[in-house]
Design an enzyme around this catalytic site. Structure first.
Site, PDB file in Angstrom:
ATOM      1  N   CYS B  86       0.837  -1.203   0.000  1.00 34.30           N
ATOM      2  CA  CYS B  86       0.000   0.000   0.000  1.00 34.30           C
ATOM      3  C   CYS B  86       0.871   1.252   0.000  1.00 34.30           C
ATOM      4  O   CYS B  86       1.558   1.522  -0.967  1.00 34.30           O
ATOM      5  CB  CYS B  86      -0.967  -0.050   1.191  1.00 34.30           C
ATOM      6  N   HIS B 201      -3.480  -5.743   1.047  1.00 29.55           N
ATOM      7  CA  HIS B 201      -2.781  -5.939   2.323  1.00 29.55           C
ATOM      8  C   HIS B 201      -2.689  -7.407   2.737  1.00 29.55           C
ATOM      9  O   HIS B 201      -3.525  -7.877   3.516  1.00 29.55           O
ATOM     10  CB  HIS B 201      -3.503  -5.159   3.425  1.00 29.55           C
ATOM     11  N   GLU B 203      -0.774  -8.604   4.884  1.00 33.68           N
ATOM     12  CA  GLU B 203      -0.524  -8.701   6.328  1.00 33.68           C
ATOM     13  C   GLU B 203      -1.820  -8.664   7.136  1.00 33.68           C
ATOM     14  O   GLU B 203      -1.819  -9.012   8.311  1.00 33.68           O
ATOM     15  CB  GLU B 203       0.444  -7.589   6.776  1.00 33.68           C
TER      16      GLU B 203
END
Lengths: 762, 240
Positions: B86, B201, B203
């Site tokens: 990002c 994302h 994560e």
């Protein structure tokens, strides 16, 4: 720039007793101004007048609500207080949630600024409530926003709503706080007066609790964060008081911007900086600068401490030239905090601020005695007893009168409204309701909010409550929901507020969390209207009595008056927030009914013919009248106990609260969330319309695995909770099938439910 | 144990998530402060999401000048694996480690949603754990996620198979971007397959309890395979 006149010092004020002052323009009444003169034994200086006027405004002083709010304290029993570490009067209430964790949460209004300037008004609303939570010593963990707007299709709503949503997202996303829920409600009464409430929840270790006290003579006062500018001057007193015309005549300067401008990046850095200061043990007391800026921070810190305070105002870092003491004291520039620090810790404090590149300035110290003395280049411009500014403002017992139209409203019952009866009519009604602005999907709004950041979000919109994990090792977490149906409150403020409490409580309970504390944001019309004061008094009593029945305390709250356009007040909107605790978020109960074929769908609670204030009456007939649904707190408590037990023993695989739109709407949502299907068989002999659309309180739709069904229903029966088996999960059907109504495919349902807001606001 | 650095700028937000993902994958997460020109001996670097320096000038435009970024660029040139997520992707583009730029979403709104992606290149150090053509579901949350590059660059990326992740309309559906990205590009790699940047994302998708799936863990496991093997080789060569 206007020329800076001679600064009005205490000495000068004492010598010019009859000098006329613009106290009325600052929102003070004649007798209030006289009271200030009596307290000081002279006329106030410009700076003192600015302080008193802003601190004695309705927004800061609670002058009209105080006499009623006392009822919360009077009704809170020692048992209810057991887990409260801090309560009403602090920046935010704090609750012990177990395992050494304390959780703090609070809602505040930012209604008027958000109407004037939707983006900045909403953004700074988030910023302000986050600093409140931070000031308790907690790491802010999540936000949510209860919102109310005028009609969804009104032109002004197209101006206000997108700006408010972008402002909340713009600030909250950049701050790195997940937005885990909230409300979006449309009603004509909010046209010209939207409600933008902001909630924040934070957590800390119990021993890290910080309170706003300026204690210890010689301790230093340090102002840190953003510089002080001209924004937001007079915002609190002008906007939250009795005028909306915006005559910005203050002492010294004219035409000042009245809505503050937010800088979320500065706030994010300020949060991390504060948390490091707390960790290092460098803070004795701390206070955020919100409404009323330094006036509020200095007078509140000083009056809560054990001494006086001396502040050198000329040391405050400014971002505008030529600001007067009065302007500096009233500025509502955002992203600022004020800390009390031991002299031996000042260097370490400054080093932490340096590391985060946060501007920090020692502006004064705690002194002997009980005066708040503020100087400007060596001359005294303020010399007051701080309690008279912060806590001893005027208190009004405003006239209270049940509105004359209340009886007519109650008599206008919805029983004669034409009801759908054929399968086709019922099917159409399910779809019409699902597409209506108050029931349709909130995705257009919530997808502008980051709900993933920090990785602790276990439940978020469209779940009934937001849930956050606070301890990664144990899985301990909290759930939060806010609710209020202003139409119910309009029909019966006492019962309507209890219904708001009941729904928020139930929304927390359906996740498997145990409700433990209550906060509120009481949005009402003008307190000078006896009818509004009656609504307010009834609402406070309803909420307090409801909390006693549930055995959980009100830990804090906020009052917003003067929410009206002309002489027309908004629907009374006491937004109630409930906090729940779950010892392991892995056993949370989801909202969607899941895809396990054959799981049983049970309806807990009883359905009665209750349509007063209902969404159906509103959407289909534009009707508001009669009584709101009956509320039974003992039943709500039992329901919550059953759900928590069901979660703990793995008996419940999903649960969804029934509220506006009744069972039909709950089924639509529960099917769509998991993209599944179900077959519903209404009990013999029921009136299908009532069964599907009534808004009777105390009801929950639960999904129970086939193997658990006997154990779960036995528990309900044994404990006296009525239940009905209404159908089964059938994912292959990919439809909501209701006997006597027909089948609605998931694709059609989704298009109907999700199409409304994009069509209006894209 | 392998050590993966997670860079923290003022305004970085997803550092706790990136560090958690690193730990879940079985490595040690090492916080790297923007002001220190020191990578503390890590084996790979993650530049996480957020709004570095408030993104007030242009997303990632200030962060590239941080002292730590000089070290990251130098290490990347030596072949150290670097992942930009990002805002981190934006920073890597600004720093010249990856081509192209990220601009305002076509909708002009910030968008937070669960997003299906197709893994187009499983040869980068960050994607070997995926099957070719695998479809993964991970969160996307950005206001400036629209990938743009000139036609020549796009042709080069496509021709060399350097598009690593592409947006899908739905699982099993065709490609389609939620933000107007050229060629529906969600993530790309450098020519050596060691620097990867993507807008979504991974994560946030390491545990179905808090994310839509655990599909994102694949990126972190992949890089551990790479640095773990390299580390073992280095140890063998140096005779330790």
């Amino acid at each position: 720039m206007t020329s800076i006149q001679q600064i009005d010092t205490v000495e000068h004020a004492a010598a010019t007793r009859d000098h006329p002052q613009p106290y009325r323009e600052l929102g003070l009444k004649d007798d209030e101004y006289q009271r200030i003169r009596d307290i000081l034994g002279r006329r106030p200086t410009d700076a003192e007048l600015a302080m008193y006027s802003v601190m004695w405004s309705e927004h800061c002083s609670y002058k009209s609500s105080k006499v009623h709010l006392r009822y919360f304290g009077e009704t809170t029993t020692p048992q209810m207080r057991e887990k409260m570490l801090a309560g009403i009067g602090e920046n935010a209430g704090v609750v012990d949630v177990g395992d050494g964790w304390a959780v703090t949460f609070k809602v505040e209004s930012h209604n008027h600024p958000s109407y004037v300037e939707p983006y900045q008004g909403a953004a700074t609303g988030v910023g302000g409530i986050v600093r409140d939570i931070l000031a308790m010593g907690a790491r802010p963990l999540a936000v949510m926003d209860p919102l109310r707007f005028g009609p969804a299709d009104a032109p002004d709503t197209r101006r206000v709503l997108p700006g408010v949503v972008a402002g909340i997202g713009g600030y909250g996303n950049c701050l790195g706080l997940p937005n885990i829920g909230g409300e979006v409600v449309f009603d004509p009464s909010y046209a010209g007066n939207p409600l933008v409430n902001a909630l924040c929840v934070g957590a800390m270790r119990v021993e890290d609790l910080h309170l706003a006290h300026a204690t210890g003579v010689g301790n230093k006062i340090i102002l840190f964060g953003a510089r002080t500018g001209l924004d937001g001057i007079g915002g609190v007193s002008v906007l939250a008081s009795d005028t909306f015309s915006g005559e910005e005549t203050g002492p010294g300067r004219k035409k000042l911007p009245s809505v503050q401008v937010g800088d979320p990046f500065t706030e994010k850095v300020l949060i991390e900086c504060c948390l490091e200061l707390f960790r290092e043990g460098l803070v004795v007391g701390i206070q955020d600068l919100g409404g009323a800026g330094l006036s509020c921070a200095t007078s509140e810190l000083a009056s809560a401490g054990d001494g006086g305070m001396r502040v050198e105002l000329d040391r405050v870092p400014l971002r505008a030239e030529g600001m007067t003491p009065a302007e500096i004291l009233s500025s509502e520039s955002q992203e600022r905090m004020c800390a009390v620090v031991r002299p031996s810790d000042v260097d370490a404090f400054m080093r932490v601020c340096d590391r985060w590149e946060v501007t920090a300035t020692e502006i004064g110290e705690v002194t002997e005695g009980d005066r708040l003395v503020i100087t400007w280049h060596g001359e005294t411009v303020v010399d007051v007893p701080p309690r008279t500014v912060a806590h001893q403002g005027p208190v009004y017992r405003r006239p209270v009168q049940r509105p004359t139209d209340q009886d007519a409203l109650r008599a206008n019952i919805p029983d004669a409204l034409p009801r759908p009866s054929t399968p086709d009519d019922l099917r159409d009604t399910v779809l019409r309701m699902a597409a209506s602005p108050n029931l349709c999907s909130r995705r257009w709004v919530t997808q502008q909010y980051d709900h993933y950041v920090r990785g602790g979000t276990v439940l978020a919109q469209p779940a009934d409550a937001g849930m956050i994990r606070i301890d990664e090792t144990t899985g301990r977490g909290v759930a939060v929901s806010t609710d209020c149906n202003g139409r119910y409150v309009r029909l019966d403020p006492y019962a309507g507020t209890q219904l708001a409490l009941a729904e928020a409580y139930r929304n927390v309970a359906v996740t498997g969390a145990t409700p433990v504390a209550v906060t509120n944001c009481l949005n009402f019309g003008s307190p000078e209207d006896p009818g509004v004061m009656w609504q307010f008094e009834q609402a406070v009593r309803g909420l307090a009595d409801g909390c006693v029945a549930l055995g959980i305390p009100v830990t804090g709250g906020n009052v917003s008056f003067y929410n009206q356009t002309g002489s027309t007040a908004i629907l009374p909107t006491p937004v109630v927030g409930v906090l729940g605790v779950i010892d392991d978020v892995r056993r949370r109960i989801p909202t969607g009914i899941g895809g396990q074929a054959g799981d049983a769908l049970l309806l807990l609670g009883e359905t009665r013919d209750e349509f007063g204030g209902s969404e159906w009456a509103h959407v289909v007939h534009g009707h508001l009248g009669g009584r709101p649904p009956a509320v039974d707190m003992a039943r709500e408590k039992l329901l919550a106990e059953i759900l928590v037990a069901g979660s703990r023993d793995g008996m419940v695989s999903a649960a969804h609260d029934l509220s506006e739109g009744g069972l039909a709407q709950a089924l639509v949502e529960a099917v769509l969330i998991d993209e599944t299907g179900c077959r519903i068989a209404p009990p013999d002999g029921v009136d299908l319309f009532v069964w599907l659309f009534s808004e009777s309180a105390g009801r929950v739709l639960v999904t129970v695995p086939r193997t658990e069904e006997p154990r779960f229903t036995d528990m309900c029966t044994m404990r006296g909770l009525p239940w009905t088996r209404i159908g089964v999960v059938d994912p292959d059907a990919r439809a909501l099938e209701i006997q006597g109504v027909g089948s609605i495919g998931v694709a059609e349902l989704r298009e109907t439910w999700e199409g409304t807001l994009p069509a209006l606001f894209d | 144990m392998s050590r993966i650095g997670v860079i923290i700028f003022p305004g970085t937000l997803d550092d706790v998530d990136a560090a958690r993902a690193v730990r879940h994958a079985g490595a040690e997460a090492v916080a790297l402060w923007h002001a220190d020109a020191d990578l503390r001996g890590v084996d790979a670097v993650v530049v996480p999401g957020g709004f570095s320096y408030g993104d007030y000038l242009r997303a990632g435009a200030i962060a590239r000048f941080a002292p730590v970024m000089g070290e990251v660029v130098a290490a990347a040139k030596r072949g150290m694996p670097v992942l930009g997520i990002c805002n981190g992707f934006q920073v890597l583009c600004e720093a010249g480690l990856l081509p192209g730029a990220l601009t305002r979403n076509a909708s002009l709104h910030f968008v937070c949603r669960d997003q299906w992606l197709r893994v187009e290149n499983t040869a980068t150090v960050w994607s070997t754990r995926f099957e070719p053509g695998a479809e993964i579901l991970v969160p996307l949350k950005s206001g400036e996620g629209c990938y743009v590059a000139d036609q020549h660059t796009l042709d080069e990326l496509e021709g060399e198979g350097r598009v690593v992740f592409r947006y899908l309309l739905d699982s099993g559906g065709g490609t389609g971007s939620p933000n107007g990205s050229r060629n529906d590009i969600a993530g790309i790699t450098d020519a050596r397959g060691r620097v990867v940047g993507l807008m979504p994302h991974p994560e946030h998708a390491i545990d179905p309890l808090t994310g839509p799936t655990d599909d994102g863990l694949g990126l972190f496991l992949s890089v551990l395979d790479a640095v773990g093997a390299a580390g073992a080789l280095a140890e063998a060569v140096s005779g330790r």
